[in-house]
Design an enzyme around this catalytic site. Structure first.
Site, mmCIF file in Angstrom:
data_model
loop_
_atom_site.group_PDB
_atom_site.id
_atom_site.type_symbol
_atom_site.label_atom_id
_atom_site.label_comp_id
_atom_site.label_asym_id
_atom_site.label_seq_id
_atom_site.Cartn_x
_atom_site.Cartn_y
_atom_site.Cartn_z
ATOM 1 N N LYS A 159 9.201 7.030 0.340
ATOM 2 C CA LYS A 159 9.525 5.598 0.284
ATOM 3 C C LYS A 159 10.847 5.336 1.014
ATOM 4 C CE LYS A 159 7.696 2.614 -1.558
ATOM 5 N NZ LYS A 159 6.592 1.698 -1.126
ATOM 6 N N THR A 205 11.082 0.837 -3.982
ATOM 7 C CA THR A 205 11.426 1.278 -5.332
ATOM 8 C C THR A 205 12.910 1.609 -5.444
ATOM 9 O OG1 THR A 205 11.145 3.176 -6.811
ATOM 10 C CG2 THR A 205 10.623 3.548 -4.531
ATOM 11 N N ASP A 206 13.432 1.570 -6.675
ATOM 12 C CA ASP A 206 14.826 1.984 -6.883
ATOM 13 C C ASP A 206 14.955 3.509 -6.821
ATOM 14 O OD1 ASP A 206 13.550 2.634 -9.255
ATOM 15 O OD2 ASP A 206 15.021 1.683 -10.569
ATOM 16 N N GLU A 207 13.819 4.213 -6.805
ATOM 17 C CA GLU A 207 13.888 5.684 -6.816
ATOM 18 C C GLU A 207 14.490 6.237 -5.526
ATOM 19 O OE1 GLU A 207 10.547 7.763 -8.446
ATOM 20 O OE2 GLU A 207 9.948 6.053 -9.666
ATOM 21 N N TYR A 260 7.874 11.716 -3.514
ATOM 22 C CA TYR A 260 7.498 10.291 -3.486
ATOM 23 C C TYR A 260 8.670 9.442 -3.015
ATOM 24 C CZ TYR A 260 7.114 5.529 -5.380
ATOM 25 O OH TYR A 260 7.148 4.165 -5.536
ATOM 26 N N SER A 261 9.829 9.617 -3.646
ATOM 27 C CA SER A 261 10.955 8.746 -3.283
ATOM 28 C C SER A 261 11.444 9.054 -1.871
ATOM 29 C CB SER A 261 12.078 8.814 -4.318
ATOM 30 O OG SER A 261 12.482 10.127 -4.561
ATOM 31 N N VAL A 280 5.375 13.981 -23.703
ATOM 32 C CA VAL A 280 6.707 13.517 -23.289
ATOM 33 C C VAL A 280 7.389 14.675 -22.552
ATOM 34 C CG1 VAL A 280 8.962 12.717 -24.096
ATOM 35 C CG2 VAL A 280 6.868 11.940 -25.247
ATOM 36 N N ARG A 332 9.125 17.650 -15.902
ATOM 37 C CA ARG A 332 8.761 17.435 -14.493
ATOM 38 C C ARG A 332 9.793 18.151 -13.613
ATOM 39 N NH1 ARG A 332 8.620 11.208 -12.767
ATOM 40 N NH2 ARG A 332 6.432 11.290 -13.338
ATOM 41 N N ALA A 369 0.851 -1.200 0.000
ATOM 42 C CA ALA A 369 0.000 0.000 0.000
ATOM 43 C C ALA A 369 0.878 1.238 0.000
ATOM 44 C CB ALA A 369 -0.901 -0.005 1.230
#
Ligand code: NAD
Ligand code: TYD
Length: 371
Positions: free
Chosen positions: A166, A137-139, A162-163, A218, A302, A85
């Site tokens: 995490k 994650t790898d991030e 986000y990373s 993109v 981004r 989650a």
């Protein structure tokens, strides 16, 4: 037949969770309790076929709800947790990280603490067997230049909200093992693709935008690189790490498949050109499009966009005997075909609050920065 093991999977209605729950049930080794808050990213249609399945139980609730989690441990006496989650979309975390801190950090801590309290009550034999597998994650490792790979030894250097959330959750998991000897395992995986991925993520977004004749946004110049893995291969690695991984260990998971974003979008367009040419799509027939690639639109980048991710997965291959089974060409084609064959799922995912969100937030994707 051996007795089935009861496990709690969190986030089982999300993209990876759906694929993992299916894999666990297909193995006939597990009784699965799926704890999911059903946020915007969950699709109730994903697991509707499991209704009434004798080895599946759905519980709607949050991983931040300690009382609920305690009651699940008490009632089901699981032999492990697979914690998936999360809030998972970088673009949303850039707009606001509130939910990311709540779910990814506070929620993971809450799951850990509830699991540890339960684990403390177990007799030795069950204590030895118990595992808390955290899917990450790898991030968390930040961004690579043109060369090199992330490994289990790479220092943490998260660069977006986000990373960062995490990474914080990973640190709690690592600390619980180091401090209490609590049997945790972490997997740090690269970008997943495949069926059931929510269409705000790059691959399904490009497929569905193309089919409705919308621009394919993109970011920047499209030179950013992601290392893609078919979701079923990731789920097999998670299952193996849960069953055979050593407590306290970390496994980096990836399929050695680096793609530049713009090349990937072109590959999606060429698959679509083959199996659903624009001239055969009723709403596109009058647009005169020869290829979906004509819809590619380079947009503002981004914020803080990580340049490149790439995984060296030799440890999980060597120690757990895992290897990816689905090649990128096959996996990407299967993915495109899945989105074409599941219009009901797509409608459900694209409507509601996501529809409103994308309308509101689409502007920045189409507006190019003043040169
Ligand atoms: P997703 O966004 O598709 O699904 C997340 C699921 O978690 C949803 O079903 C949602 O309802 C549920 N959820 C959110 N907040 C919750 C809460 N507070 N309590 C209970 N449930 C909640 O995400 P995903 O892509 O399936 O990712 C799953 C996990 O794998 C995440 O931890 C993510 O960080 C990690 N991961 C993802 C990728 C990827 O490429 N998608 C790669 C590596 C690791
Ligand atoms: P995404 O699927 O959001 O995954 P992540 O940010 O976790 O890697 O994005 C994958 C790559 O695609 C990333 O470099 C950002 C880029 N991207 C676009 O160029 N356009 C888009 O519309 C999206 C959603 C992503």
């Amino acid at each position: 037949m051996n007795q089935k093991h009861t496990v709690i999977v969190t986030g089982g209605n999300g993209f990876i969770g759906t694929n993992l729950v299916q894999l666990l049930l297909e193995s006939r080794q597990y009784h699965v309790i799926n704890l999911d808050a059903l946020t915007y990213a969950a699709n109730p249609l994903s697991l509707e076929d499991l209704e009434g399945h004798p080895d599946y139980e759905f519980v709607k609730g949050s991983i931040t709800d300690r009382q609920l989690i305690d009651s699940l441990f008490e009632k089901h006496k699981p032999m492990g947790v697979l914690n998936l989650a999360a809030e998972s979309h970088v673009d949303r975390s850039i707009l606001s990280a509130d939910d990311f801190v709540q779910t990814n950090v506070v929620g993971t801590y809450t799951m850990l603490e509830a699991a540890r309290m339960y684990w403390n009550t177990l007799p030795d034999e069950l204590k030895q067997q118990f595992r808390f597998l955290h899917v990450s994650t790898d991030e968390v490792f930040g961004s690579l230049g043109e060369d090199g790979f992330f490994t289990e030894e790479t220092p943490y250097k998260p660069q977006n909200p986000y990373s960062a959330s995490k990474a914080a959750s990973d640190h709690f998991v690592r600390a619980f093992h180091h401090t209490y000897g609590f049997p945790t395992i972490i997997t740090n995986c690269s970008n997943n693709y495949g069926p059931y991925q929510f269409p705000e993520k790059m691959i399904p977004l490009m497929i569905l935008n193309a089919l409705s004749g919308k621009p394919l946004p993109v970011y920047g110049d499209g030179s950013n690189v992601r290392d893609w893995i078919y979701v079923e291969d990731h789920c097999k690695a998670v299952k193996l790490a849960f069953e055979k991984g050593k407590p306290g260990e970390v496994y980096a998971v990836g399929a050695s498949n680096e793609q530049k974003n713009v090349n990937l979008v072109n590959q999606i367009c060429s698959i679509l050109d083959n199996i659903a040419p624009p001239i055969e799509v009723p709403q596109l027939r009058d647009r005169g499009l020869k290829s979906y690639a004509e819809l590619i639109n380079f947009v503002q980048d981004r914020l803080g966009h990580d340049h490149r991710y790439a995984i060296d997965a030799s440890k999980v291959q060597r120690e757990l005997g895992w290897k990816p089974e689905v090649g990128f060409e096959t996996g990407l084609r299967k993915t495109v075909e899945w989105y074409l064959s599941n219009p009901k799922w797509v409608d459900q995912a694209s409507g509601g609050s996501y529809g409103e969100w994308i309308e509101k937030n689409y502007a920045w994707r189409t507006k190019k920065e003043a040169e």
